[in-house]
Write a protein that holds these residues in place. Structure first.
Motif, PDB file in Angstrom:
ATOM      1  N   UNK A   1       0.827  -1.255  -0.009  1.00 10.35           N
ATOM      2  CA  UNK A   1      -0.010   0.037   0.074  1.00 10.35           C
ATOM      3  C   UNK A   1       0.795   1.171  -0.074  1.00 10.35           C
ATOM      4  N   UNK A   2       1.859   1.139   0.896  1.00  6.34           N
ATOM      5  CA  UNK A   2       2.786   2.696   1.015  1.00  6.34           C
ATOM      6  C   UNK A   2       3.640   2.516  -0.303  1.00  6.34           C
ATOM      7  N   UNK A   3       4.341   1.346  -0.785  1.00  5.93           N
ATOM      8  CA  UNK A   3       4.938   1.396  -1.993  1.00  5.93           C
ATOM      9  C   UNK A   3       4.361   2.019  -3.223  1.00  5.93           C
ATOM     10  N   UNK A   4       2.976   1.863  -3.243  1.00  2.00           N
ATOM     11  CA  UNK A   4       2.458   2.255  -4.557  1.00  2.00           C
ATOM     12  C   UNK A   4       2.346   3.595  -4.810  1.00  2.00           C
ATOM     13  N   UNK A   5       2.699   4.582  -3.940  1.00  4.00           N
ATOM     14  CA  UNK A   5       2.596   5.955  -4.281  1.00  4.00           C
ATOM     15  C   UNK A   5       3.979   6.298  -4.909  1.00  4.00           C
ATOM     16  N   UNK A   6       5.293   6.227  -4.569  1.00  2.00           N
ATOM     17  CA  UNK A   6       6.147   6.432  -5.392  1.00  2.00           C
ATOM     18  C   UNK A   6       6.155   6.345  -7.039  1.00  2.00           C
ATOM     19  N   UNK A   7       5.922   5.005  -7.275  1.00  2.00           N
ATOM     20  CA  UNK A   7       6.156   4.919  -8.834  1.00  2.00           C
ATOM     21  C   UNK A   7       4.852   5.543  -9.466  1.00  2.00           C
ATOM     22  N   UNK A   8       4.050   5.979  -8.861  1.00  2.00           N
ATOM     23  CA  UNK A   8       2.860   6.537  -9.529  1.00  2.00           C
ATOM     24  C   UNK A   8       3.062   8.190  -9.551  1.00  2.00           C
ATOM     25  N   UNK A   9       3.860   8.699  -8.622  1.00  2.00           N
ATOM     26  CA  UNK A   9       4.498  10.013  -8.718  1.00  2.00           C
ATOM     27  C   UNK A   9       5.423  10.103  -9.761  1.00  2.00           C
ATOM     28  N   UNK A  10       6.421   9.071  -9.836  1.00  2.00           N
ATOM     29  CA  UNK A  10       7.325   9.098 -10.598  1.00  2.00           C
ATOM     30  C   UNK A  10       7.151   9.231 -11.992  1.00  2.00           C
ATOM     31  N   UNK A  11       5.973   8.322 -12.309  1.00  2.00           N
ATOM     32  CA  UNK A  11       5.609   8.167 -13.483  1.00  2.00           C
ATOM     33  C   UNK A  11       4.764   9.477 -13.999  1.00  2.00           C
TER      34      UNK A  11
END
Length: 378
Positions: free
Chosen positions: A301-311
């Motif tokens: 759940x927490x790891x899901x944020x950074x890839x989305x923001x990076x994209x």
């Protein structure tokens, strides 16, 4: 990195506040004489105001220095938490939580964008992971300690702790944070125009579905553990969720920087998250075994944020703050929708034991959507 650390402290306060309240809901219900479904709306109003009000205030503060916005946002958040601790009735508490949500919603995306701008392109993933890790540290350290403090000082004492940490971070940013020149953020019309970009819309749609499942389910973790496993001591399980969050949020940044493929990482994250949530009801039949799916749930759940923001940052380099704000909006709007739907479902007669299955279905839809995004990119 000192400046990134200051932002991380602020995010720690946000994470502490946003996630400790779910564990405090039974005490809040008892104090204010409300039921579990009503108490869940304390979380809903915070996240809803975070999602919907923050873009408006960000536009009103257009052109202000980054440091001024960060200080104002964190100051409002801290004052509102103090007001929450003073609440003597349910309506006043809802108003205070709404104001806290506005402050948090303004601070969080600005902190992420500021952290990304303070480092080189090669270190951006790590900077984002570090700042988001501050929020997850608020859960792994703050939430269990907050629940322990609540037993001695009441739920109000826990919210006072959030207030103190928030003010500490506010003062640090006010004194030490550099005077970074701020670009004028896009207007609300420009924000909505950006959402007409199919790729952007797809990314934030995945974020929305993931948040509905993960954060919406977390709101009722106390009821789920009690009904599925007869568990009344939440602290060890919240430790597992929070530790998973720390592992996920701090490690994902390095993986993004090394692979350069956030979309594929997001697909893997969603697959593991779905596995963790779907297996939770079965694992809770054996309380010790339940730590594993809860750990995976927190980590993914927490790891899901950074890839989305990076994209989003990669696809919208000219509108980095707006892109991050849109993702944060989707994240907290999803949390509000998830917690509200959970409350409605329980009022309608759905047992807390069924909530993980409903949440898992949302993750499944998100995973299918992410696979479509990957296919379109190839």
């Amino acid at each position: 990195m000192r400046n990134v650390f200051l932002l991380t402290i602020g995010m720690f306060a946000l994470g502490f506040d946003a996630y400790v309240v779910a564990g405090l809901l039974p005490e809040i219900s008892e104090t204010l004489k409300i039921n579990a479904s009503q108490a869940g709306q304390v979380v809903s109003i915070f996240t809803l105001c975070y999602a919907l009000a923050a873009p408006i205030f960000a536009t009103l503060l257009a052109g202000k220095p980054v440091r001024v916005i960060l200080v104002l946002a964190l100051g409002v958040f801290s004052i509102a938490n103090g007001a929450s601790a003073l609440a003597a009735n349910f309506p006043f508490l809802l108003i205070a939580r709404a104001v806290a949500g506005i402050g948090a919603g303004l601070f969080s995306p600005m902190a992420s964008a500021a952290a990304a701008s303070l480092v080189s392109e090669q270190k951006r993933g790590r900077a984002l992971g570090f700042v988001l890790g501050g929020m997850s540290m608020g859960t792994v350290v703050g939430v269990p300690l907050g629940l322990i403090a609540a037993k001695q000082l009441g739920w109000q004492g826990t919210l006072w702790s959030v207030t103190i940490i928030g003010f500490f971070a506010t003062i640090g940013i006010m004194i030490l944070f550099p005077k970074v020149s701020a670009e004028a953020p896009p207007s609300l019309r420009q924000r909505f125009t950006m959402m007409t970009n199919k790729y952007v819309l797809a990314i934030i749609g995945i974020t929305l579905l993931t948040s509905i499942a993960s954060l919406g389910l977390y709101t009722y973790i106390a009821s789920i553990l009690k009904n599925l496993g007869g568990i009344t001591n939440l602290t060890p399980y919240l430790w597992a969720w929070g530790i998973g969050g720390v592992v996920g949020s701090f490690s994902i940044g390095t993986l993004i920087d090394r692979t350069g493929r956030p979309a594929f990482l997001m697909a893997g994250i969603l697959a593991i998250l779905m596995l963790g949530i779907f297996t939770l009801p079965y694992a809770l039949k054996f309380p010790t075994l339940a730590y594993l799916p809860i750990f995976l749930w927190g980590a993914m759940g927490w790891a899901s944020q950074a890839p989305q923001q990076h994209a989003l940052l990669r696809s919208q380099p000219q509108h980095d703050k707006a892109a991050v704000a849109l993702n944060s909006l989707a994240n907290y709007l999803g949390s509000a929708i998830g917690s509200t739907l959970g409350g409605i479902a329980m009022v309608a007669g759905l047992a807390p034991t069924d909530l993980p299955y409903a949440a898992g279905c949302f993750v499944l839809v998100a995973l299918l959507g992410q696979l479509i995004i990957i296919r379109k990119q190839s």
